[in-house]
Structures are given as structure tokens and as C-alpha cells.
Scaffold this motif. Structure first.
Motif, PDB file in Angstrom:
ATOM      1  N   ILE A 254       0.810  -1.218   0.000  1.00 56.78           N
ATOM      2  CA  ILE A 254       0.000   0.000   0.000  1.00 56.78           C
ATOM      3  C   ILE A 254       0.848   1.276   0.000  1.00 56.78           C
ATOM      4  CG2 ILE A 254      -1.556   1.400   1.427  1.00 56.78           C
ATOM      5  CD1 ILE A 254      -3.049  -0.588  -0.205  1.00 56.78           C
ATOM      6  N   PRO A 255       1.888   1.417   0.847  1.00 54.86           N
ATOM      7  CA  PRO A 255       2.656   2.664   0.808  1.00 54.86           C
ATOM      8  C   PRO A 255       3.258   2.952  -0.567  1.00 54.86           C
ATOM      9  CG  PRO A 255       3.135   1.473   2.823  1.00 54.86           C
ATOM     10  CD  PRO A 255       2.335   0.544   1.960  1.00 54.86           C
ATOM     11  N   GLU A 256       3.761   1.913  -1.254  1.00 54.13           N
ATOM     12  CA  GLU A 256       4.302   2.116  -2.596  1.00 54.13           C
ATOM     13  C   GLU A 256       3.216   2.538  -3.569  1.00 54.13           C
ATOM     14  OE1 GLU A 256       5.983  -0.697  -6.135  1.00 54.13           O
ATOM     15  OE2 GLU A 256       7.031  -0.884  -4.195  1.00 54.13           O
ATOM     16  N   ARG A 257       2.052   1.927  -3.456  1.00 52.10           N
ATOM     17  CA  ARG A 257       0.954   2.270  -4.354  1.00 52.10           C
ATOM     18  C   ARG A 257       0.484   3.705  -4.136  1.00 52.10           C
ATOM     19  NH1 ARG A 257      -3.129  -2.505  -3.273  1.00 52.10           N
ATOM     20  NH2 ARG A 257      -4.383  -1.432  -4.855  1.00 52.10           N
TER      21      ARG A 257
ATOM     22  N   PRO B 139       7.717   5.611  -5.184  1.00 52.41           N
ATOM     23  CA  PRO B 139       6.869   5.148  -6.294  1.00 52.41           C
ATOM     24  C   PRO B 139       7.477   3.898  -6.915  1.00 52.41           C
ATOM     25  CG  PRO B 139       7.296   7.508  -6.457  1.00 52.41           C
ATOM     26  CD  PRO B 139       8.213   6.981  -5.390  1.00 52.41           C
ATOM     27  N   HIS B 140       6.648   3.082  -7.585  1.00 49.05           N
ATOM     28  CA  HIS B 140       7.199   1.853  -8.130  1.00 49.05           C
ATOM     29  C   HIS B 140       8.275   2.187  -9.162  1.00 49.05           C
ATOM     30  CE1 HIS B 140       5.482   1.276 -12.201  1.00 49.05           C
ATOM     31  NE2 HIS B 140       4.341   1.760 -11.758  1.00 49.05           N
ATOM     32  N   PRO B 141       9.360   1.437  -9.181  1.00 50.58           N
ATOM     33  CA  PRO B 141      10.574   1.836  -9.898  1.00 50.58           C
ATOM     34  C   PRO B 141      10.436   1.908 -11.415  1.00 50.58           C
ATOM     35  CG  PRO B 141      10.771  -0.407  -9.052  1.00 50.58           C
ATOM     36  CD  PRO B 141       9.541   0.180  -8.439  1.00 50.58           C
ATOM     37  N   LEU B 142       9.400   1.317 -11.984  1.00 51.21           N
ATOM     38  CA  LEU B 142       9.227   1.333 -13.438  1.00 51.21           C
ATOM     39  C   LEU B 142       8.113   2.298 -13.846  1.00 51.21           C
ATOM     40  CD1 LEU B 142       9.453  -2.526 -14.063  1.00 51.21           C
ATOM     41  CD2 LEU B 142      11.302  -0.839 -14.161  1.00 51.21           C
ATOM     42  N   LEU B 143       7.824   3.273 -13.004  1.00 49.66           N
ATOM     43  CA  LEU B 143       6.663   4.138 -13.210  1.00 49.66           C
ATOM     44  C   LEU B 143       6.669   4.823 -14.573  1.00 49.66           C
ATOM     45  CD1 LEU B 143       4.126   5.627 -12.303  1.00 49.66           C
ATOM     46  CD2 LEU B 143       5.591   7.264 -11.101  1.00 49.66           C
ATOM     47  N   ASP B 144       7.750   5.481 -14.934  1.00 51.67           N
ATOM     48  CA  ASP B 144       7.771   6.248 -16.182  1.00 51.67           C
ATOM     49  C   ASP B 144       7.611   5.339 -17.393  1.00 51.67           C
ATOM     50  OD1 ASP B 144       8.050   8.636 -14.822  1.00 51.67           O
ATOM     51  OD2 ASP B 144      10.235   8.619 -14.917  1.00 51.67           O
TER      52      ASP B 144
ATOM     53  N   LEU C  88      -2.141   6.559   6.032  1.00 54.37           N
ATOM     54  CA  LEU C  88      -0.719   6.318   6.240  1.00 54.37           C
ATOM     55  C   LEU C  88      -0.165   7.447   7.097  1.00 54.37           C
ATOM     56  CD1 LEU C  88       0.556   5.359   2.656  1.00 54.37           C
ATOM     57  CD2 LEU C  88      -0.006   3.807   4.532  1.00 54.37           C
ATOM     58  N   ASP C  89       0.681   7.104   8.067  1.00 54.58           N
ATOM     59  CA  ASP C  89       1.346   8.168   8.806  1.00 54.58           C
ATOM     60  C   ASP C  89       2.551   8.648   7.987  1.00 54.58           C
ATOM     61  OD1 ASP C  89       3.523   6.416   9.274  1.00 54.58           O
ATOM     62  OD2 ASP C  89       2.738   5.814  11.225  1.00 54.58           O
ATOM     63  N   ALA C  90       3.161   9.725   8.433  1.00 55.45           N
ATOM     64  CA  ALA C  90       4.256  10.330   7.668  1.00 55.45           C
ATOM     65  C   ALA C  90       5.404   9.358   7.464  1.00 55.45           C
ATOM     66  CB  ALA C  90       4.747  11.583   8.396  1.00 55.45           C
ATOM     67  N   GLU C  91       5.738   8.571   8.486  1.00 60.51           N
ATOM     68  CA  GLU C  91       6.873   7.654   8.380  1.00 60.51           C
ATOM     69  C   GLU C  91       6.638   6.603   7.301  1.00 60.51           C
ATOM     70  OE1 GLU C  91       9.558   4.678  11.230  1.00 60.51           O
ATOM     71  OE2 GLU C  91       7.890   5.845  12.058  1.00 60.51           O
ATOM     72  N   GLU C  92       5.435   6.018   7.263  1.00 61.23           N
ATOM     73  CA  GLU C  92       5.112   5.006   6.252  1.00 61.23           C
ATOM     74  C   GLU C  92       5.153   5.608   4.850  1.00 61.23           C
ATOM     75  OE1 GLU C  92       1.845   1.971   7.861  1.00 61.23           O
ATOM     76  OE2 GLU C  92       1.255   4.065   8.157  1.00 61.23           O
ATOM     77  N   TYR C  93       4.556   6.771   4.717  1.00 61.35           N
ATOM     78  CA  TYR C  93       4.448   7.409   3.400  1.00 61.35           C
ATOM     79  C   TYR C  93       5.810   7.853   2.873  1.00 61.35           C
ATOM     80  CZ  TYR C  93       3.079  10.894  -0.100  1.00 61.35           C
ATOM     81  OH  TYR C  93       2.964  11.635  -1.250  1.00 61.35           O
TER      82      TYR C  93
END
Length: 239
Positions: A10-13, A157-162, A147-152
């Protein structure tokens, strides 16, 4: 039998959504001021950066103030922008320090181009206001939470985003007929309204109706743009 991982944590998403999202409104909790429309983007650390013009509520901000910023990520479907998710970021707003102005402006320009960014860099009217994150509320249509600040901030972002975004747009604009046929075969019935909605290292999400998303995980997570392209090609050519 080991089942494939179907989606990123979830944090990555949420960070992935934030990377492509645009601010729409900002409000000051506890204030009588109504929420106001705002422009800007999100910097490389996931913090909202607001492009504020003279006369707007935060323009004369000198000290930190608690604000809530609405971020909306969209996807163009049949020439219409559709919301993929909304984030409400609560945190402390303050002017972007001079040494960070250029990096913040570049980060915004990559996703949300705006001519006023140049004026902000040259101190000609508009200002850039950054929000240091305290909490993020997310709503993606199928999931919601906090999400709290630490998690976020610890996530990325997922490494292949672009690369994923380029491939997704290419399929939706040039190969959608093949996608419709492939999804129809997978579902065992017609899917005339199928569009690629999300694409990442764990799989693809297809939108077949306004409130209907189907997740199609890869057999194994992909680790490069080449592998992602191959996995997507296999999906589109499944018919």
C-alpha cells in the motif's frame, strides 16, 4: 503452490499515485476560510508543492500553518479524465526555501507543467509553498485508509513508473482493439469497454466498466522495463 504477489504494498501504491497526482484544493483546518482551488504538484520526496498566486489564501504565508491538500490522480479514458484515486495530505505548509526552489519547480514541471513556475523561480509574483507531510488519507475506489508520515515518506513510487506510463498510454491509444479481444478471451465474454488502468511490476489493472476493475498479476514480478514490455505484450496478444 506459491501464489503470485498481485500488487505492490500500500505505501508504494500510494506514493505511485501521488507521483502523478495534481493538487486540486487546499484548506486550513479550524479556519473559517473555505477550501480553495490550488495548482502545483508533488516533489521527489512525495510532498505537495503548491503554486500560489498573489491574492490567494496562502500567498502571504510567513510561518508554518497546518493545511490539508487534496491530490487527485487521473487517467484519460475515451478522451475524458477519470479519477484513479484521491489523497488528502495533512501537514505543515511553509514557503519552499530558496535553495530548494529549482528542484521543486523541476519536479512539478515533469508531471504538471505550468508557465507560472518560471515566474516563481524568478520571484515574479507566484510563490511555491511546500507541505511537510504528517498524515495521508487515501481513497482509490476499491481501497481506503490512512498512512502516517513515516510510512508514506519511507516508501517510493514503483521503480518502473515512467516506462509503465508510456507503455500504458501506447496500448490505450494504438492497440486497444487487441486489448479488448484479449480481455474478452480472459473473461469468457465481451469486454468492449476495456482499458488499461494501471501497470506496474506486479501486474496490470484493467477497467471494464466505471466501477469495475480487474487485476491481472504477472506470474512473477518484473524487474526491468524490458520484462514489463514483454509481460504486457503477452497480455495484449492473449487472444
Amino acid at each position: 503452490m506459491q501464489h503470485p504477489v498481485t500488487a505492490a504494498p500500500i505505501p508504494e501504491r500510494v506514493r505511485t499515485l501521488a507521483a502523478g497526482a495534481a493538487p486540486t484544493h487546499v484548506s486550513v483546518p479550524g479556519s473559517v476560510l473555505p477550501a480553495s482551488a490550488v495548482r502545483g504538484g508533488v516533489d521527489a520526496q512525495g510532498r505537495p508543492v503548491l503554486l500560489v498566486k498573489p491574492g490567494e489564501p496562502l500567498y502571504d504565508l510567513a510561518d508554518e500553518i497546518v493545511v490539508t491538500v487534496d491530490l487527485v490522480a487521473t487517467r484519460t479514458i475515451d478522451a475524458t479524465d477519470r479519477a484513479r484515486g484521491m489523497l488528502k495530505v495533512r501537514g505543515w505548509a511553509q514557503p519552499v526555501p530558496g535553495e530548494d526552489l529549482r528542484a521543486a519547480a523541476i519536479a512539478i514541471a515533469e508531471r504538471c507543467p505550468d508557465e507560472d513556475l518560471f515566474a516563481a523561480l524568478e520571484s515574479r509574483g507566484p510563490r511555491l509553498i511546500r507541505v511537510d507531510v504528517a498524515q495521508v488519507v487515501y481513497l482509490t475506489g476499491q481501497e481506503s485508509g490512512v498512512l502516517d508520515a513515516e510510512e508514506y515518506l519511507a516508501a517510493t513510487p514503483h521503480p518502473l513508473l515512467d516506462a509503465a506510463e508510456r507503455m500504458l498510454h501506447h496500448v490505450n491509444s494504438a492497440h486497444r482493439a487487441q486489448l479488448v479481444l484479449a480481455v474478452a478471451k480472459l473473461l469468457g465474454g465481451p469486454a468492449p469497454h476495456a482499458w488499461l488502468w494501471e501497470l506496474d511490476r506486479f501486474g496490470a489493472t484493467v477497467r471494464t466498466a466505471p466501477d469495475h476493475l480487474i487485476r491481472l498479476p504477472w506470474p512473477d514480478p518484473v524487474t526491468s522495463a524490458t520484462e514489463l514490455e514483454q509481460a504486457l505484450a503477452c497480455l495484449v496478444c492473449a487472444h
